[in-house]
Design an enzyme around this catalytic site. Structure first.
Site, PDB file in Angstrom:
ATOM      1  N   VAL A  17       6.332 -15.128 -10.895  1.00 15.19           N
ATOM      2  CA  VAL A  17       6.728 -14.437 -12.109  1.00 15.19           C
ATOM      3  C   VAL A  17       8.265 -14.111 -12.032  1.00 15.19           C
ATOM      4  O   VAL A  17       8.585 -13.440 -11.373  1.00 15.19           O
ATOM      5  CB  VAL A  17       5.964 -13.470 -12.777  1.00 15.19           C
ATOM      6  CG1 VAL A  17       6.524 -13.140 -14.351  1.00 15.19           C
ATOM      7  CG2 VAL A  17       4.434 -13.935 -13.093  1.00 15.19           C
TER       8      VAL A  17
ATOM      9  N   GLY B  91       2.389  -8.227 -17.678  1.00 11.95           N
ATOM     10  CA  GLY B  91       1.023  -8.858 -17.715  1.00 11.95           C
ATOM     11  C   GLY B  91       0.916 -10.357 -17.434  1.00 11.95           C
ATOM     12  O   GLY B  91      -0.222 -10.702 -17.271  1.00 11.95           O
TER      13      GLY B  91
ATOM     14  N   TYR C 242      -2.967  -7.094  -7.198  1.00 19.24           N
ATOM     15  CA  TYR C 242      -4.236  -7.951  -6.996  1.00 19.24           C
ATOM     16  C   TYR C 242      -5.391  -6.846  -6.908  1.00 19.24           C
ATOM     17  O   TYR C 242      -6.234  -7.178  -7.309  1.00 19.24           O
ATOM     18  CB  TYR C 242      -3.928  -8.663  -5.730  1.00 19.24           C
ATOM     19  CG  TYR C 242      -2.934  -9.716  -5.820  1.00 19.24           C
ATOM     20  CD1 TYR C 242      -2.430 -10.236  -7.043  1.00 19.24           C
ATOM     21  CD2 TYR C 242      -2.081 -10.011  -4.725  1.00 19.24           C
ATOM     22  CE1 TYR C 242      -1.604 -11.055  -6.980  1.00 19.24           C
ATOM     23  CE2 TYR C 242      -1.103 -10.760  -4.567  1.00 19.24           C
ATOM     24  CZ  TYR C 242      -0.710 -11.508  -5.912  1.00 19.24           C
ATOM     25  OH  TYR C 242       0.136 -12.472  -5.782  1.00 19.24           O
TER      26      TYR C 242
ATOM     27  N   ASN D 261       3.895  -6.960   1.368  1.00 15.76           N
ATOM     28  CA  ASN D 261       4.149  -7.074  -0.232  1.00 15.76           C
ATOM     29  C   ASN D 261       3.239  -6.071  -0.772  1.00 15.76           C
ATOM     30  O   ASN D 261       2.123  -6.418  -1.738  1.00 15.76           O
ATOM     31  CB  ASN D 261       4.029  -8.646  -0.581  1.00 15.76           C
ATOM     32  CG  ASN D 261       4.520  -8.730  -1.991  1.00 15.76           C
ATOM     33  OD1 ASN D 261       4.772  -7.778  -2.718  1.00 15.76           O
ATOM     34  ND2 ASN D 261       4.746  -9.877  -2.463  1.00 15.76           N
TER      35      ASN D 261
ATOM     36  N   ARG E  71       6.224  -7.089 -15.330  1.00  9.92           N
ATOM     37  CA  ARG E  71       5.878  -5.797 -16.070  1.00  9.92           C
ATOM     38  C   ARG E  71       5.424  -6.334 -17.636  1.00  9.92           C
ATOM     39  O   ARG E  71       5.189  -5.356 -18.234  1.00  9.92           O
ATOM     40  CB  ARG E  71       6.652  -4.939 -15.925  1.00  9.92           C
ATOM     41  CG  ARG E  71       7.088  -4.400 -14.459  1.00  9.92           C
ATOM     42  CD  ARG E  71       7.285  -2.891 -14.448  1.00  9.92           C
ATOM     43  NE  ARG E  71       7.413  -2.415 -13.112  1.00  9.92           N
ATOM     44  CZ  ARG E  71       6.337  -2.081 -12.117  1.00  9.92           C
ATOM     45  NH1 ARG E  71       5.243  -2.338 -12.506  1.00  9.92           N
ATOM     46  NH2 ARG E  71       6.813  -1.905 -10.853  1.00  9.92           N
TER      47      ARG E  71
END
Length: 172
Positions: free
Chosen positions: A100, A108, A144, A137, A106
């Site tokens: 993204v 979603g 996740y 990460n 941030r």
């Protein structure tokens, strides 16, 4: 354009965007020099269009979902392919790459892409959605895990590539 973001499968015209996301994701993890993908190699190995559509060619290995922000910009992607579990005797989906753009984080959007992948797994009566993440990460791992993903600590990822792959083929 206003309203919620949308998700669609990529077309060949999206390949430059996909390559840009791949390069940006690799650069963000200090791995930019490891990207060997080109527009032509992506065109040769990705599958374009909706699964099951008459536009979908039979060749190719992976599909790409693109998330389009309400502003009309392509904000992120998820590259995935179908796999199989012998233990479940069911297909599944493997997420190869999730990205993204920083300007769209941030909101979603990563969660929306992962939810769409879960839908793709269920469309084929799949029993799992899997992916790997770099151990350092922490931001991604936290996201996740918040989505219900569990670390598969009992499993070790193994890979043979490059010269080692050539050597394996050359063994007699």
């Amino acid at each position: 354009m206003s309203g919620p973001p949308s998700i669609r499968h990529a077309t060949k015209e999206d390949v430059p965007t996909i390559l840009g996301f791949i390069r940006a994701g690799a650069a963000a993890t200090s791995c930019a020099d490891r990207v060997k993908a080109t527009e032509s190699s992506l065109e040769a190995t990705l599958i374009f269009g909706e699964p099951g559509s008459s536009q979908t060619p039979q060749s190719g290995f992976a599909r790409t979902l693109l998330l389009i922000a309400p502003e009309g910009e392509t904000a992120g992607m998820a590259v995935y392919y179908y796999n199989y579990s012998t233990w479940l005797a069911q297909p599944g989906v493997f997420l190869e790459e999730l990205y993204v753009s920083p300007d769209y984080r941030r909101r979603g959007y990563a969660k929306l892409l992962i939810r769409e992948l879960a839908k793709q797994a269920r469309k084929v009566s799949g029993g799992k959605l899997e992916w790997v993440c770099l151990r350092d990460n922490a931001t991604a791992l936290k996201l996740y895990e918040s989505l219900g993903a569990k670390r598969m600590e009992d499993w070790v990822t193994l890979r043979v590539d490059g010269e080692a792959l050539d050597n394996l083929l050359d063994e007699k």
